[in-house]
Design a protein around this motif. Structure first.
Motif, short mmCIF file in Angstrom:
data_model
loop_
_atom_site.label_atom_id
_atom_site.label_comp_id
_atom_site.label_asym_id
_atom_site.label_seq_id
_atom_site.Cartn_x
_atom_site.Cartn_y
_atom_site.Cartn_z
N ASP A 43 0.83 -1.21 0.00
CA ASP A 43 0.00 0.00 0.00
C ASP A 43 0.86 1.26 0.00
O ASP A 43 0.55 2.24 -0.68
N ASP A 44 1.95 1.24 0.77
CA ASP A 44 2.83 2.41 0.84
C ASP A 44 3.40 2.75 -0.53
O ASP A 44 3.44 3.92 -0.94
N GLN A 45 3.87 1.74 -1.24
CA GLN A 45 4.45 1.99 -2.57
C GLN A 45 3.40 2.47 -3.55
O GLN A 45 3.66 3.33 -4.39
N VAL A 46 2.19 1.92 -3.43
CA VAL A 46 1.08 2.35 -4.28
C VAL A 46 0.76 3.82 -4.01
O VAL A 46 0.55 4.63 -4.92
N LYS A 47 0.70 4.18 -2.72
CA LYS A 47 0.41 5.56 -2.33
C LYS A 47 1.48 6.52 -2.82
O LYS A 47 1.19 7.61 -3.33
#
Length: 289
Positions: free
Chosen positions: A53-57
């Motif tokens: 999720d962090d990389q997507v964000k």
């Protein structure tokens, strides 16, 4: 905030060409275990999804032209330290003693800060709450809670510190602020206390419902009560304290309505955030190794 990854670390997931290694997952899992008291197996599964999720964000933030500077990350880290009554170095030491590098927490903070900026840009002023939902929530409240609100009469007391003052002068003015606070007993007698000090300004704030006050200020004011001053806080013009001149209950559901509306708006905001993240994840390239 880059994390130095050991050369032997194995890549477990690739998100939009960015690798997530077993070392990254282990570090985030330790942070989760340390802060949320979850079992190792649950923390590991949660860590992998959080990192994805962090990389997507971060990729979405970059696409939208949002950058998070190191100073913003450091400020967020320092705020966490302050909240747990530690210095930043003490927090770093505590993390390391739990097997977590401070950069692991800072990496998480970077993604959170970027996402919050995205949400503000996308949804600011657009999250609405139906009146019917507010009424339904009101009806679940006790009658006594629905019909009363707390109102404060407040004044601002500023111990002026001119710009470019020396550290010694600032320290002296802070000491004077604390002396004023200790001697203060009521707004009616404020002149006799402040008259002993130079360049102290009193500004009326007026009557404010407790729900109109910032959360931290509201908590401190509630704990102090009338005839008291809040702790001095540094501002661009000097040290500021809030004088509580009066407190009364009024027959109104305004306060509880505002509180419920904020709660409902926050829930709707969380729902919109989840939908946005799901949409961004669908557009991302996620490869498990």
């Amino acid at each position: 905030m880059p994390i130095v990854t050991p050369a032997y670390a194995a890549i477990k997931v690739i998100v939009n060409d960015t690798p997530i290694t077993d070392y990254d997952i282990s570090q985030r899992a330790r942070l989760i275990t340390l802060t949320q008291r979850k079992s190792a197996s649950i923390a590991k599964r949660q860590a992998e999804q959080e990192l994805i999720d962090d990389q997507v964000k971060l990729a979405e933030a970059e696409r939208m032209g949002i950058e998070v500077g190191s100073s913003e990350i450091d400020n967020a880290f320092n705020n966490i330290a302050r909240n747990v009554k530690m210095s930043p170095s003490q927090l770093s030491k505590a993390l390391r003693s739990g097997g977590v590098k401070p950069e692991t927490l800072k990496a998480r903070l970077k993604a959170q800060l970027a996402w919050n900026q995205l949400l503000r840009r996308r949804f600011s002023g657009k999250i609405e709450v139906d009146e019917s939902d507010i009424i339904a929530a009101l009806q679940k409240k006790d009658e006594a809670d629905r019909q009363k609100s707390v109102e404060y009469d407040l004044k601002r007391v500023i111990v002026v510190v001119p710009k470019n003052s020396s550290g010694g002068f600032k320290s002296k003015r802070k000491q004077e602020s604390n002396k004023i606070r200790a001697a203060f007993s009521s707004c009616e007698e404020v002149g006799s206390v402040l008259g002993q000090y130079s360049e102290v300004v009193v500004q009326p704030i007026g009557r404010r419902l407790e729900t109109e006050l910032p959360a931290e200020m509201r908590e401190e004011i509630n704990s102090l009560g009338p005839g008291k001053l809040t702790k001095p806080s540094a501002t661009p013009v000097g040290y500021e304290m809030i004088a509580i001149c009066g407190k009364r209950e009024i027959a109104s559901d305004i306060a509880v309505r505002a509180e419920l509306e904020n709660e409902l708006r926050a829930k709707e905001g969380e729902s919109q955030s989840r939908k946005y993240l799901m949409d961004v994840r669908r557009r991302a390239t996620i490869i498990y190794r």
